[in-house]
Design an enzyme around this catalytic site. Structure first.
Site, PDB file in Angstrom:
ATOM      1  N   HIS A   1       0.857  -1.178   0.000  1.00  0.00           N
ATOM      2  CA  HIS A   1       0.000   0.000   0.000  1.00  0.00           C
ATOM      3  C   HIS A   1       0.896   1.232   0.000  1.00  0.00           C
ATOM      4  CE1 HIS A   1      -3.740   2.260   0.741  1.00  0.00           C
ATOM      5  NE2 HIS A   1      -2.914   3.122   1.313  1.00  0.00           N
ATOM      6  N   CYS A   2       0.700   2.108  -0.975  1.00  0.00           N
ATOM      7  CA  CYS A   2       1.582   3.267  -1.150  1.00  0.00           C
ATOM      8  C   CYS A   2       0.829   4.547  -0.795  1.00  0.00           C
ATOM      9  CB  CYS A   2       2.083   3.323  -2.598  1.00  0.00           C
ATOM     10  SG  CYS A   2       3.222   4.690  -2.912  1.00  0.00           S
ATOM     11  N   VAL A   3       1.291   5.249   0.238  1.00  0.00           N
ATOM     12  CA  VAL A   3       0.631   6.490   0.643  1.00  0.00           C
ATOM     13  C   VAL A   3       0.841   7.591  -0.394  1.00  0.00           C
ATOM     14  CG1 VAL A   3       0.773   5.985   3.103  1.00  0.00           C
ATOM     15  CG2 VAL A   3       2.662   7.182   2.003  1.00  0.00           C
TER      16      VAL A   3
ATOM     17  N   ASN B   1      -3.314   4.582  -2.704  1.00  0.00           N
ATOM     18  CA  ASN B   1      -3.882   3.385  -3.307  1.00  0.00           C
ATOM     19  C   ASN B   1      -2.962   2.208  -3.025  1.00  0.00           C
ATOM     20  OD1 ASN B   1      -5.630   1.789  -4.773  1.00  0.00           O
ATOM     21  ND2 ASN B   1      -5.231   2.763  -6.748  1.00  0.00           N
TER      22      ASN B   1
END
Length: 300
Positions: free
Chosen positions: A149-151, A155
């Site tokens: 999960h990439c801030v 997404n």
């Protein structure tokens, strides 16, 4: 023990909630860095140089054309990651054949055994999980071929947007490296005795833009190298951690086929965030539910 478990669950919940809220801020931060860089490169330094004539104008034009091209590809890739669903388990999904079930009950088989494919079950989503699928605590759902999960993109990075994420890293590295190189003479001039044209505001913006782009270029280069190695082995960040030092990996089909499972077989689409209709039709692995494995894996 019950209090401790409750407190831990609450802390994880608050952490995941904070990550969701942080995402929107990170998008604004990305756009802010792009804005500062655009002002420093185009409006302050190389835009005005177009009117000087001669070789200086040609150099400025070349830099500006390359800058805008890379910026367009960077933003296209970035918002493709942000806006593309990484892939979720279809409602009432079940494995395509009994061979995938193994000898275990899908409701009780909670782990993925690398030597024996079995259907896993997610207790949080209350549904079976396809191979290479993981639950994201931030998104609150199972994601197909989840990488992380990439801030920065608000997404998950999964089966349907992993290529776009890699292209975002690629074009970000090229763009920030270009900006670092073209602003380096101006940065060096700060520490010289010669007079530098421009207002204190434009000079400060140039200085800040150089430092930011240098930092991003170095950090993105590390991530890009890591993900290139993951693609070469047909694995994800989560899978690389889970299998650890295991020398065997069911989905490692060789570098060429591993690359095609992420970027497709149509070379015209390799460097743009999209796939050809032909690739989507003939490569089910691009949909995130089915992945070919080594034909002789089970016999080893």
């Amino acid at each position: 023990m019950h209090r401790s478990g409750t407190a831990m669950a609450w802390n994880v919940f608050k952490f995941c909630t904070a990550l969701r809220g942080l995402g929107s801020i990170m998008i604004l931060l990305v756009l802010g860095v792009v804005g500062v860089t655009y002002y420093a490169v185009v409006l302050t330094n190389y835009g005005p140089a177009l009117s000087q004539g001669g070789f200086d104008s040609f150099t400025a034009l070349t830099i500006l054309l390359l800058f805008h091209f890379l910026l367009a590809m960077l933003l296209w890739s970035y918002f493709s990651v942000v806006l593309t669903d990484p892939g979720v388990v279809p409602p009432n999904w079940r494995p395509a054949s009994d061979e995938e079930r193994g000898e275990s009950d899908p409701l009780n088989s909670l782990e993925f055994d690398n030597s024996n494919l079995r259907v896993r079950f997610c207790r949080k989503c209350n549904q079976p999980k396809p191979s290479r699928c993981h639950h994201c605590s931030v998104c609150g759902r199972c994601v197909l071929k989840m990488d992380h999960h990439c801030v920065w993109v608000v997404n998950c990075v999964g089966a349907l947007n992993y290529k776009y994420f890699l292209l975002f890293l690629f074009y970000t590295f090229l763009e920030t490296t270009l900006v670092t190189l073209v602003l380096m003479p101006h940065f060096i001039a700060f520490f010289s005795d010669e007079e530098i044209p421009g207002t204190p505001g434009t000079l400060a913006t140039t200085f800040l833009s150089f430092v930011l782009n240098l930092a991003f270029a170095l950090s993105v280069m590390g991530f890009l190298i890591m993900h290139i190695s993951l693609v070469a082995g047909n694995t994800t960040t989560i899978e690389a951690y889970e299998k650890k030092t295991s020398g065997k990996w069911r989905y490692d089909l060789g570098r060429k086929k591993n690359f095609e499972q992420v970027f497709g077989m149509d070379k015209r689409y390799w460097f743009i965030p999209g796939y050809s209709e032909e690739d989507l039709r003939r490569m089910p692995e691009l949909q995130g539910l089915e992945y070919p494995s080594k034909p002789d894996f089970d016999s080893q």
